[in-house]
Design a protein around this motif. Structure first.
Motif, mmCIF file in Angstrom:
data_model
loop_
_atom_site.group_PDB
_atom_site.id
_atom_site.type_symbol
_atom_site.label_atom_id
_atom_site.label_comp_id
_atom_site.label_asym_id
_atom_site.label_seq_id
_atom_site.Cartn_x
_atom_site.Cartn_y
_atom_site.Cartn_z
ATOM 1 N N ILE A 1 -2.029 10.312 -2.508
ATOM 2 C CA ILE A 1 -1.424 9.284 -2.628
ATOM 3 C C ILE A 1 0.204 9.258 -3.686
ATOM 4 N N SER A 2 1.018 9.107 -3.825
ATOM 5 C CA SER A 2 2.131 9.891 -4.730
ATOM 6 C C SER A 2 1.520 9.652 -6.066
ATOM 7 N N GLU B 1 2.273 5.577 -6.357
ATOM 8 C CA GLU B 1 1.626 4.740 -6.172
ATOM 9 C C GLU B 1 0.151 4.541 -7.256
ATOM 10 N N TYR B 2 -0.501 6.008 -7.201
ATOM 11 C CA TYR B 2 -0.750 5.568 -8.102
ATOM 12 C C TYR B 2 -0.994 4.865 -9.854
ATOM 13 N N GLU C 1 1.542 3.098 -10.298
ATOM 14 C CA GLU C 1 1.958 0.761 -9.678
ATOM 15 C C GLU C 1 0.626 0.781 -9.502
ATOM 16 N N GLU C 2 -0.261 1.413 -9.429
ATOM 17 C CA GLU C 2 -1.407 0.488 -9.361
ATOM 18 C C GLU C 2 -2.597 0.697 -10.576
ATOM 19 N N HIS D 1 7.763 9.515 -9.226
ATOM 20 C CA HIS D 1 7.681 10.561 -8.421
ATOM 21 C C HIS D 1 7.492 12.102 -8.877
#
Length: 500
Positions: free
Chosen positions: A122-123, A126-127, A129-130, A283
């Protein structure tokens, strides 16, 4: 040089302490300067090579075909045997069920399940954000992370002077707008609400300003919303058949929203974003032998997290291309890595659109650079730096803010706005009158409060270690004055904002 509008407002501030907060020895959000190395061509071909050997596939592939069943004729039949083979190479083979307890947190299990479900990495965006805002287990969602007992300290927690001077800036902007009877005061990511509380206390004497305010807090954390409710001394009251929340610090109504787009438009707007953009997901891209590729998070063979490079082009390369259009060829040749924050671009466009249509302005204060950001992502736990992939959800993740990208995003969004800065936090607070404010407060405090004021003053406007410190070496105040930058976005009709 203190400009006259700010000076006039500052002289009317009550020369008293409202609780000298902060102190020394706590890490503010900071990191080492981004690593930069020279290279040649840019955006050649998009491909990538993993930084370490690729992980075993989560798909249970078999090298040979298993013969699933054989259909034979009767024993008296001398014909050839018929066999059917089933190829299981593409089937998912779940791990064997185990009743042994797992030490992984719910967030770690969730992250691993995403990677396994996709059969690939995963980007970093995304890491992040989670890790930060996952509704159940995100870092910000269920705890108060600020202050001495938390993981880091921000400027409003250091000294009341910070919020008071941001209030001076807001009142000057309100005057430039023609002193409208109603104005939306919006804070993005208000933390504990300390900045806004000091702003309201400092501006309490300016009745027409405080009467005009509709306070809107953009906050996704239910826990922090409760903290803000208490910090602003909010109470719920009935107005006819409806109920509303009011801050007793100013009598202004207070509203909470999950995003900026949810804040009602139609009124002139004053937006404050302090240490908000640095927590937005980024990113990361790395220059390889065959071009630029995205840095991502994957699982290693032992089920731990690791960084890899994308095995193929990703959709996020469009944002890299956009960011590079705003940079010179010389700037691009010097970097091996580039960080891009699409969310920052999106929110900046929303700010510019709102200011263009409703009037007003925004003040953005954060640590960052006025140019391309290379490798700045960092994790802080209990005021110390830790590895980014260590125990996700237990540490704050943040990155340098790309102020040049914010400027270009705003200017491309609307022709009716102007962008000013960035200037250093030291220049901003100095021009707004922090020297006069600290002198006024020093006249009405005891020695302990005076020491706290000196320490807080240095941390807000100083550069490096405080020269006057006589306490423990590991608690020496480190100045934020030049590491934090300030930028203003305003409607062109209002002219240049103070003190830009």
């Amino acid at each position: 040089m203190l400009r006259s509008p700010a000076a006039a407002l500052l002289r009317r501030l009550a020369p008293r302490l409202t609780g000298c907060s902060g102190g020394a020895g706590s890490s503010t959000r900071q990191s080492l300067p981004p690593y930069i190395s020279s290279s040649s061509s840019f955006l050649a071909r998009f491909s990538s090579t993993p930084t370490s050997p690729p992980p075993p596939s989560s798909v249970g592939a078999r090298d040979d075909e298993a013969e699933d069943d054989k259909l034979q004729g009767s024993s008296s039949d001398s014909g050839a045997r018929l066999s059917i083979s089933v190829d299981r190479a593409g089937l998912y083979s779940p791990p064997e069920h185990s009743h042994e307890p797992s030490s992984d947190s719910d967030l770690v299990k969730h992250l691993k399940s995403i990677i396994k479900f996709r059969s690939g990495p995963i980007s970093i965006a995304e890491y992040m954000e989670e890790v930060l805002t996952n509704p159940q287990s995100g870092y910000y969602m269920n705890r108060d992370v600020f202050g001495e007992s938390g993981d880091f300290i921000t400027s409003p927690e250091v000294s009341q002077m910070f919020g008071e001077l941001i209030g001076v800036w807001a009142m000057c902007l309100w005057e430039q707008m023609g002193k409208p009877e109603k104005v939306n005061l919006i804070e993005l990511g208000p933390g504990r609400g300390t900045l806004l509380a000091d702003l309201l206390r400092g501006s309490a004497k300016f009745v027409n300003f405080t009467k005009a305010l509709n306070i809107n807090l953009v906050e996704c954390s239910p826990t922090l919303q409760k903290v803000q409710y208490n910090t602003l001394k909010c109470e719920d009251e009935s107005v006819g058949d409806e109920k509303r929340t009011v801050s007793k610090l100013s009598g202004a109504p207070v509203y909470w929203h999950a995003s900026l787009v949810q804040v009602p438009s139609g009124f002139p707007t004053i937006i404050v974003a302090h240490e908000f953009f640095d927590a937005l997901p980024i990113h990361q891209f790395q220059k390889g032998s065959r071009g630029w590729c995205e840095k991502m998070v994957d699982l290693a063979g032992d089920s731990s997290f690791r960084f890899v490079l994308s095995p193929q082009p990703t959709a996020s390369l469009i944002f890299l291309s956009k960011r590079c259009q705003w940079a010179s060829a010389e700037e691009l040749e010097k970097v091996e890595q580039i960080e891009v924050c699409p969310k920052a671009m999106e929110i900046t466009e929303q700010i510019a659109d709102r200011i263009s249509s409703d009037g007003g302005g925004a003040l953005i204060i954060d640590y960052g650079k006025n140019g391309i950001v290379s490798d700045s992502l960092q994790a802080i736990r209990k005021h110390k730096f830790v590895h980014i992939l260590d125990d996700p959800g237990s540490a704050d993740l943040s990155a340098y803010v790309d102020f040049a990208a914010i400027k270009h995003s705003a200017m491309e969004a609307s022709d009716d706005i102007s962008v000013h800065g960035p200037m250093t936090q030291s220049q901003l607070l100095g021009s707004l009158g922090i020297n006069f404010r600290v002198e006024a407060l020093m006249q009405n405090c005891d020695e302990k409060q005076a020491e706290s004021l000196r320490t807080g003053y240095w941390r807000l406007v100083g550069d490096g270690e405080a020269p006057f410190w006589e306490g423990p070496d590991d608690q020496t105040p480190i100045g934020m004055g030049s590491r934090y930058l300030a930028m203003a976005i305003v409607n062109k009709k209002q002219g240049s904002p103070v003190p830009f």
